[in-house]
Design a protein around this motif. Structure first.
Motif, PDB file in Angstrom:
ATOM      1  N   ASP A  88     -17.116 -21.214  -1.618  1.00 53.78           N
ATOM      2  CA  ASP A  88     -16.342 -21.788  -2.419  1.00 53.78           C
ATOM      3  C   ASP A  88     -18.191 -21.740  -2.938  1.00 53.78           C
ATOM      4  N   SER A  89     -19.100 -22.389  -2.711  1.00 46.30           N
ATOM      5  CA  SER A  89     -20.202 -21.960  -3.600  1.00 46.30           C
ATOM      6  C   SER A  89     -21.125 -20.981  -3.882  1.00 46.30           C
ATOM      7  N   THR A  90     -20.926 -19.984  -3.084  1.00 49.41           N
ATOM      8  CA  THR A  90     -21.257 -18.679  -3.091  1.00 49.41           C
ATOM      9  C   THR A  90     -20.071 -18.267  -4.178  1.00 49.41           C
ATOM     10  N   LEU A  91     -19.277 -18.469  -4.572  1.00 51.50           N
ATOM     11  CA  LEU A  91     -18.264 -17.441  -5.691  1.00 51.50           C
ATOM     12  C   LEU A  91     -18.582 -18.725  -7.293  1.00 51.50           C
ATOM     13  N   ASN A  92     -18.713 -19.152  -6.145  1.00 47.09           N
ATOM     14  CA  ASN A  92     -19.541 -20.284  -7.651  1.00 47.09           C
ATOM     15  C   ASN A  92     -20.456 -19.930  -7.587  1.00 47.09           C
ATOM     16  N   ILE A  93     -21.513 -19.568  -7.716  1.00 46.16           N
ATOM     17  CA  ILE A  93     -23.394 -18.800  -8.388  1.00 46.16           C
ATOM     18  C   ILE A  93     -22.628 -17.402  -9.391  1.00 46.16           C
ATOM     19  N   ARG A  94     -21.808 -16.964  -8.724  1.00 46.21           N
ATOM     20  CA  ARG A  94     -21.127 -15.969  -9.846  1.00 46.21           C
ATOM     21  C   ARG A  94     -20.569 -16.128 -10.901  1.00 46.21           C
ATOM     22  N   MET A  95     -20.404 -17.409 -11.399  1.00 45.86           N
ATOM     23  CA  MET A  95     -19.442 -18.009 -12.120  1.00 45.86           C
ATOM     24  C   MET A  95     -20.240 -17.929 -13.751  1.00 45.86           C
ATOM     25  N   MET A  96     -19.347 -17.628 -14.610  1.00 46.02           N
ATOM     26  CA  MET A  96     -20.594 -17.437 -15.750  1.00 46.02           C
ATOM     27  C   MET A  96     -20.090 -18.249 -16.891  1.00 46.02           C
ATOM     28  N   PRO A  97     -20.457 -18.477 -17.830  1.00 42.18           N
ATOM     29  CA  PRO A  97     -19.808 -19.275 -18.593  1.00 42.18           C
ATOM     30  C   PRO A  97     -19.424 -18.302 -19.703  1.00 42.18           C
ATOM     31  N   PHE A  98     -17.907 -18.758 -20.472  1.00 43.61           N
ATOM     32  CA  PHE A  98     -17.255 -17.241 -21.505  1.00 43.61           C
ATOM     33  C   PHE A  98     -18.107 -17.429 -22.235  1.00 43.61           C
ATOM     34  N   GLY A  99     -18.794 -18.175 -22.934  1.00 39.76           N
ATOM     35  CA  GLY A  99     -19.191 -18.560 -24.099  1.00 39.76           C
ATOM     36  C   GLY A  99     -20.583 -17.894 -24.427  1.00 39.76           C
ATOM     37  N   SER A 100     -20.880 -16.825 -23.108  1.00 40.13           N
ATOM     38  CA  SER A 100     -22.053 -16.028 -22.751  1.00 40.13           C
ATOM     39  C   SER A 100     -21.758 -14.911 -23.460  1.00 40.13           C
ATOM     40  N   THR A 101     -20.222 -14.737 -23.692  1.00 41.25           N
ATOM     41  CA  THR A 101     -20.427 -13.255 -24.766  1.00 41.25           C
ATOM     42  C   THR A 101     -19.649 -13.296 -25.878  1.00 41.25           C
ATOM     43  N   PHE A 102     -19.600 -14.999 -26.309  1.00 39.93           N
ATOM     44  CA  PHE A 102     -19.094 -15.554 -27.832  1.00 39.93           C
ATOM     45  C   PHE A 102     -20.089 -14.752 -28.813  1.00 39.93           C
ATOM     46  N   GLY A 103     -21.267 -14.611 -29.081  1.00 39.16           N
ATOM     47  CA  GLY A 103     -21.606 -14.405 -29.710  1.00 39.16           C
ATOM     48  C   GLY A 103     -21.682 -11.895 -30.499  1.00 39.16           C
ATOM     49  N   LYS A 104     -21.266 -11.784 -29.112  1.00 40.19           N
ATOM     50  CA  LYS A 104     -21.221 -10.324 -29.189  1.00 40.19           C
ATOM     51  C   LYS A 104     -19.828  -9.955 -30.095  1.00 40.19           C
ATOM     52  N   PHE A 105     -19.030 -10.784 -29.786  1.00 42.09           N
ATOM     53  CA  PHE A 105     -17.609 -10.812 -30.498  1.00 42.09           C
ATOM     54  C   PHE A 105     -17.563 -11.118 -31.976  1.00 42.09           C
ATOM     55  N   LYS A 106     -18.847 -11.860 -32.181  1.00 42.08           N
ATOM     56  CA  LYS A 106     -18.948 -12.882 -33.308  1.00 42.08           C
ATOM     57  C   LYS A 106     -19.035 -11.745 -34.099  1.00 42.08           C
ATOM     58  N   ARG A 107     -20.345 -10.744 -33.806  1.00 44.05           N
ATOM     59  CA  ARG A 107     -20.419  -9.489 -34.839  1.00 44.05           C
ATOM     60  C   ARG A 107     -20.345  -8.760 -34.796  1.00 44.05           C
ATOM     61  N   ALA A 130     -16.586 -22.428 -24.427  1.00 47.54           N
ATOM     62  CA  ALA A 130     -17.835 -21.729 -24.638  1.00 47.54           C
ATOM     63  C   ALA A 130     -17.798 -21.919 -22.267  1.00 47.54           C
ATOM     64  N   ASN A 131     -17.915 -23.265 -22.536  1.00 44.88           N
ATOM     65  CA  ASN A 131     -18.514 -23.471 -21.411  1.00 44.88           C
ATOM     66  C   ASN A 131     -17.306 -23.063 -19.930  1.00 44.88           C
ATOM     67  N   THR A 132     -16.111 -22.203 -20.259  1.00 44.84           N
ATOM     68  CA  THR A 132     -15.111 -22.204 -19.311  1.00 44.84           C
ATOM     69  C   THR A 132     -16.047 -20.993 -18.449  1.00 44.84           C
ATOM     70  N   GLU A 133     -15.742 -21.107 -17.356  1.00 41.11           N
ATOM     71  CA  GLU A 133     -16.588 -20.661 -16.430  1.00 41.11           C
ATOM     72  C   GLU A 133     -15.535 -19.379 -15.817  1.00 41.11           C
ATOM     73  N   LEU A 134     -16.335 -18.110 -15.617  1.00 40.44           N
ATOM     74  CA  LEU A 134     -15.872 -17.139 -14.969  1.00 40.44           C
ATOM     75  C   LEU A 134     -16.796 -16.173 -13.936  1.00 40.44           C
ATOM     76  N   ASP A 135     -15.522 -15.808 -13.429  1.00 40.45           N
ATOM     77  CA  ASP A 135     -16.131 -14.789 -12.367  1.00 40.45           C
ATOM     78  C   ASP A 135     -17.129 -13.538 -13.149  1.00 40.45           C
ATOM     79  N   LYS A 136     -18.745 -13.476 -12.723  1.00 40.25           N
ATOM     80  CA  LYS A 136     -19.239 -12.342 -14.060  1.00 40.25           C
ATOM     81  C   LYS A 136     -19.021 -11.213 -13.998  1.00 40.25           C
ATOM     82  N   THR A 137     -18.207 -10.795 -12.651  1.00 38.42           N
ATOM     83  CA  THR A 137     -17.299  -9.405 -12.819  1.00 38.42           C
ATOM     84  C   THR A 137     -16.056  -9.151 -14.023  1.00 38.42           C
ATOM     85  N   VAL A 138     -15.106 -10.484 -14.260  1.00 37.76           N
ATOM     86  CA  VAL A 138     -13.938 -10.960 -14.926  1.00 37.76           C
ATOM     87  C   VAL A 138     -15.010 -10.839 -16.355  1.00 37.76           C
ATOM     88  N   ILE A 139     -15.959 -11.221 -16.630  1.00 36.57           N
ATOM     89  CA  ILE A 139     -16.466 -11.401 -17.659  1.00 36.57           C
ATOM     90  C   ILE A 139     -16.443 -10.197 -18.112  1.00 36.57           C
TER      91      ILE A 139
END
Lengths: 693, 121, 120
Positions: free
Chosen positions: A370-389, A409-418
């Motif tokens: 669980d904690s390993t998978l958790n490390i891979r989680m990123m906030p979805f908001g990190s992509t928002f800037g790109k989409f706004k652009r 923005a704080n919803t977390e998803l696996d890095k690969t999924v993002i």
């Protein structure tokens, strides 16, 4: 890779992140040109890119960035104001810097010279139009709120007979200390003279100042057996979320007054003297020494916690290359597999000692997973800037007015999924702006605001994340879809379809309703590709729309890709794994029932006929099926479809292994996993099986 | 020096689970089938803590707690009862008899050890 | 717990050893009371004490106060690590003495309590 190459690589990574941050700051700035925090952020990002760039040999970037930085320094100092042209040029500069980072001759030299000209002119002028009205950006804004630690004041006054119930208060205090940093001060003022003392009674009581990330219940649990008979008061006195600039550190007197142990008048009187406040209080008999002691402890602890928090803000996160994380996840995957074997072996050996160890390993492994998978989680908001652009550029190109609203923005998803979600989302947003949102005049004529809205939201639900893209455009044209589908022979002319089925046609291969091909939406590599990409992530996509009101696309995704909950089934001698997210229920099917359905492959589920795929014949397995088989009912795109298997073994935690290139074209299989006994089980790709079934 | 704990329960499997867990954590364990059996076994031993079931033949847990509290050497010893969720009135009676705390059945080995560590250093 | 008392003129030394626990608190109380009756200046020699529970700590505190009321002195001497750790665990260590006696000779001032009182 040699050391300097490694540093270069690290710089590139950092610069890409800074550029992304820069873009979102610029877009914010466009809406609020006076936002000093954003000006500060823009300046700092440019400053870092310049400084680090020159250190790691990116002199061209450093030179180019110099003038941009100078200009934002002026903006920061109030000597220049932000306008659309400046934002435009800076955004273009970001693109250019990105090209320079990539190297390999992709840099547009003409554009570079043009931008350099603009910024060098700006950096030399500027000062004359300055109004110096804006205040300089404050450095204090970098203060983070990383930890969730809280500080509690706990007053514990046990009943005098506590020892006679076999409880030693010291052990309770020690338990408190295990929760976090804890200062304990005993109050001794109720201890009587020897002749009045029953030495078996407890006359001592305590104030404890505890800083912990646990909640009040965890504290209360410690006192569970004595709470009824004791006095227990738990007050939260400091929270890490508190603002740092607030004068959080209380004076000794304030603490005592807050506790009601000293009146404000007395405090003022004592303060007129010159000795140390605590001693003065005791001497004058206004407070007893324990009270002063406890207040001192509180003061000191809060001070230390604040100090530490400030220090930890600097070093509370570290940067790790993502391939190291991938290796970690792979290792954890192996470990989960080996652990399953251990549990199975232990169960077979029937050795209780071994079983206990195996259970412990199982617990630790699942925490580690669980904690390993958790490390891979990123906030979805990190992509928002790109989409706004993207929205900004597209709407400019098409002459439409579109605002993008983002939520979650704080919803977390696996890095690969993002990462793998990027292209599908770009495609969907492009479609929304190109086909969905109408031109401003058309919107006005329809009684809508000139400016259209695209809303991108992400939210958690169970072990899934829902991402929705909603526009308030024209909505889907059902007649056009229908006509197109008939034209493409996807449906017969007489077909009667529900809205859902009709909209679903959009995802059919080669479907595109755009009357002409625009540069934006591409050439009909439409939504079928999006759907495939989402399904490759083991997700699902759905579309709803109302004519004239807009279209909503909902994407459902699993939280992570590396390990899934699944159902283990057996066909012949082989075992297979079905992702549990698709499974609804399992039903039993006797040979007699099968004969009754006259080879129609339909299962009777409480009166409803559900079609099923007999996997045994689908996989061309030899041998006879058992007399009683089972049908796993799955749920795909709103349809219920069964899969006929020999037996259902049970739930299983599956570590996904890819099958490699050789098996890439095998339909219906998405990967493999290794079972507890070391054998391999194939993971079934249910949507594909159904499509090809 | 290892602490010696007394476990009193009429269920053999329960005694086994408790004593296995405690021994594994480094405690010495004396087991008894019921209150009466327990009283005969404690005389020559220095017990650090007692864990007792409530419903037992011969002598139940409440009576055992009362008797133990009357014995020298047991006045300040932690005594924890094994109760079930629905036995609130028993819990109260146990407390009045001098019990220090309770563990609700069913429990996991870790919960047992957490409770023991609350009372024994 | 073991104890022995030796007096010389007005002062006496009460030597304690072993673990001071509630099991023998009654014994400790009478030993302390007797020592306080026999001498004006009682030194508690703690060199052999391995640990002390709250009952014994609060008993010392009481003895100190009781003595101070009639001008007698009670002090702790030769405390070892075990005793200091017990003081710390119980949170008895402090900076400011109690007002009932002579504030500066409080038994618990500047004991290692503060360090021991904080979990590592």
């Amino acid at each position: 890779m040699n050391v300097s190459e490694q540093h270069k690589e690290a710089f590139r990574e950092e610069a890409y992140e800074l550029l992304a941050e820069l873009e979102s700051a610029l877009l914010e700035l466009e809406e609020n040109p006076d936002d000093q925090e954003m000006v500060g952020r823009t300046f700092r990002a440019m400053h870092t890119i310049k400084g680090s760039g020159s250190m790691f040999g990116f002199t061209d970037i450093a030179e180019f960035t110099h003038d941009v930085e100078t200009v934002f320094d002026k903006v920061r100092g109030g000597l220049m104001s932000v306008n659309r042209e400046l934002i435009d040029s800076t955004l273009k500069s970001c693109d250019l810097i990105r090209a320079m980072l990539e190297g390999g001759g992709s840099v547009d030299e003409a554009e570079k010279n043009r931008l350099r000209g603009i910024f060098s002119a700006l950096s030399r002028s500027g000062s004359e139009q300055g109004t110096a009205s804006a205040s300089p950006a404050s450095a204090a804004q970098t203060a983070g709120r990383s930890s969730s630690e809280k500080t509690y004041r706990i007053r514990f006054k046990p009943c005098r007979e506590i020892y006679l119930t076999g409880t030693d208060p010291v052990l309770l205090l020690n338990e408190l200390r295990e929760l976090g940093e804890c200062r304990v001060v005993a109050h001794l003022d109720e201890i009587p003279a020897l002749e009045d003392m029953d030495p078996e009674r407890c006359y001592t009581y305590w104030d404890c100042i505890l800083t912990t990330s646990r909640d009040e219940n965890a504290i209360r649990d410690i006192f569970i057996f004595v709470e009824e008979d004791s006095e227990l008061r738990i007050d939260m006195i400091d929270e890490s979320g508190g603002l740092l600039d607030e004068p959080a550190q209380k004076k000794l007197g304030e603490i005592l007054v807050e506790r009601g142990e000293l009146t404000p008048e007395d405090m003022a009187r004592v303060l007129q003297g010159k000795k140390r406040f605590g001693e003065l209080l005791v001497e004058s008999g206004l407070a007893n020494p324990s009270q002063v002691e406890a207040a001192l402890a509180e003061q000191q602890q809060v001070r230390e916690v604040h100090q530490r928090r400030q220090n930890s803000d600097v070093a509370s996160s570290i940067r790790v290359p993502s391939d190291k994380l991938d290796i970690l996840v792979n290792l954890v995957g192996e470990l989960v597999t080996v652990q399953a074997r251990l549990s199975q072996t232990a169960a077979m050996k029937n050795d209780s000692h071994l079983t206990l160890i195996a259970e412990e390993v199982e617990r630790l492994t699942s925490e580690l997973r669980d904690s390993t998978l958790n490390i891979r989680m990123m906030p979805f908001g990190s992509t928002f800037g790109k989409f706004k652009r993207l929205v900004r550029d597209l709407s400019n190109d098409l002459g439409k007015e579109v605002e993008m609203i983002t939520e979650g923005a704080n919803t977390e998803l696996d890095k690969t999924v993002i990462e793998r979600l990027n292209d599908p989302l770009v495609h969907i947003i492009r479609n929304s702006i190109d086909h969905g949102i109408e031109a401003p005049e058309a919107r006005q004529a329809a009684g809508k605001p000139r400016q259209g809205t695209v809303r991108l939201t992400a939210e958690h639900s169970g072990d899934c994340v829902f991402i929705t893209i909603q526009d308030d455009g024209a909505g889907l044209d059902k007649d056009a879809i229908r006509a197109k589908a008939v034209e493409k022979r996807l449906i017969p002319e007489s077909a009667e379809l529900t809205d859902k089925e009709l909209f679903g046609l959009i995802f059919a291969p080669g479907f595109s309703t755009a009357k002409k091909i625009t540069g934006v939406s591409g050439r009909g590599v439409g939504m079928d590709v999006v759907k495939q990409a989402i399904e490759a992530l083991r997700g699902a996509i759905e579309i709803t729309s109302r004519k004239g009101e807009g279209t909503t696309i909902t994407i459902r995704l699993p939280l992570t890709l590396a390990i899934i909950e699944s159902l283990l089934v057996k066909i012949g001698n082989d075992r297979y794994v079905l992702p549990l997210s698709f499974v609804e229920e399992c039903i039993v099917m006797t040979r007699k029932e099968m004969e009754e359905s006259h080879g129609k492959d339909l299962a009777n589920v409480r009166g409803h006929m559900v079609p099923y795929i007999p996997l045994r014949s689908r996989f061309e397995l030899t041998g006879d099926a058992p007399d009683i088989q089972q049908v796993v009912i799955t749920h795909i795109d709103g349809e219920r479809i069964g899969l006929l298997v020999d037996t259902v073994i049970g739930e299983h935690q599956t570590v996904i292994k890819s099958l490699g290139r050789a098996y890439r074209d095998v339909h219906g299989i998405s990967g493999a996993t290794i079972l507890g006994d070391g054998t391999v089980a194939l993971i079934l790709d249910i949507p594909q099986l159904v499509k090809w079934g | 020096m290892a602490h010696t704990l007394l476990i009193v329960d009429d269920s053999a499997s329960m005694r086994q689970m408790v004593s296995f867990t405690l021994k594994d954590a480094g405690y010495d364990v004396i087991s008894a089938n019921n209150g009466k059996d327990a009283l005969t076994k404690v005389d020559n031993a220095k017990i650090s803590m007692v864990i007792t079931d409530l419903n037992m033949p011969e002598m139940d847990g409440i009576e055992l707690i009362k008797q133990l509290r009357g014995k020298p050497g047991f006045k300040f010893i932690p005594i924890v009862m094994l109760t079930t969720e629905s036995q609130d009135s028993k819990k109260l009676a146990g407390k009045q008899a001098g019990a220090s705390g309770w563990i609700v059945k069913p429990f996991k080995p870790d919960q047992l050890l957490d409770t023991v560590r609350k009372f024994v250093k | 717990m073991n104890h022995s008392f030796q007096s010389q003129g007005n002062s006496g030394v009460l030597s304690l050893s072993g673990s001071l626990t509630i099991e023998n608190i009654a014994q400790l109380k009478s030993a302390v009371s007797e020592a306080l009756q026999a001498s004006d200046h009682v030194t508690l020699d703690l060199s052999g004490v391995e640990s002390a529970d709250i009952c014994s700590l609060q008993l010392f505190c009481s003895a100190h106060r009781t003595g101070a009321r009639s001008g007698k002195i009670v002090e702790l001497a030769r405390a070892g690590e075990g005793f200091e750790a017990s003081v710390g665990e119980a949170g008895f260590g402090r900076h400011v003495g109690c007002a009932s006696g002579n504030s500066c000779d409080c038994l618990w001032i500047d004991r290692s309590g503060e360090k021991a009182g904080v979990a590592p």
